[in-house]
Design a protein around this motif. Sequence first.
Motif: not given
Length: 203
Positions: A195-201
């Motif tokens: 899984l890649p890094e994740q964030w909320i734009y």
Amino acid sequence: MGQTMLPGFELPQITPARRLKGTVAGLYRTFGAGFETHAVETLALGFDGIAGDVHGGGTRRSGGREPWYERGTEIRNERQLSILSPDELAAVAKALGIAEIRPEWIGGNLLVEGIAQLSLLPPRTLLFFESGVTVKVDGDNGPCRFAGRAVAAKAGGGTDVELGFVPAAKKRRGLVAWVEKPGTIRTGESFEARLPEQWIYGG
């Protein structure tokens, strides 16, 4: 001329990349033009997906999922493979009040075990199979009435199942993916989901 100072900014909360382990529980493909798939022991994957499969090819024609294009426009095929979870299929069947939903009924290609909430894996997740194949996840597969009709035809329940499939299978319909590194997958082999890094734009 003085040095231009860039305004500071605060990064959003970032969920680190991670790795998960899974196992291939079943493999399926179409034979001919039909939507329903059939069980196979091995699945040969090329850059165009499964050769001769109804969803194979490097490009595809746009449909209702892409309202921003005129229907039938040729676009990149990011939907070469349908990946499903037995846990999610069982949960959808329970919600619909039927005994089961089999991967073949809704055009599944890979049935995988060991990853909770498979459909919520983020886009850009890479699946590295023991055989050397690599598959890249495009995103979750939005349920449609066409699949609901196929389930109703096999399991019964009529219109209630056909129409109920869409809300029952929301975020539980599995993933669509495309082949990044070709090869042959075998039933029972292991794989690693990265899984890649994740964030909320936040804009």
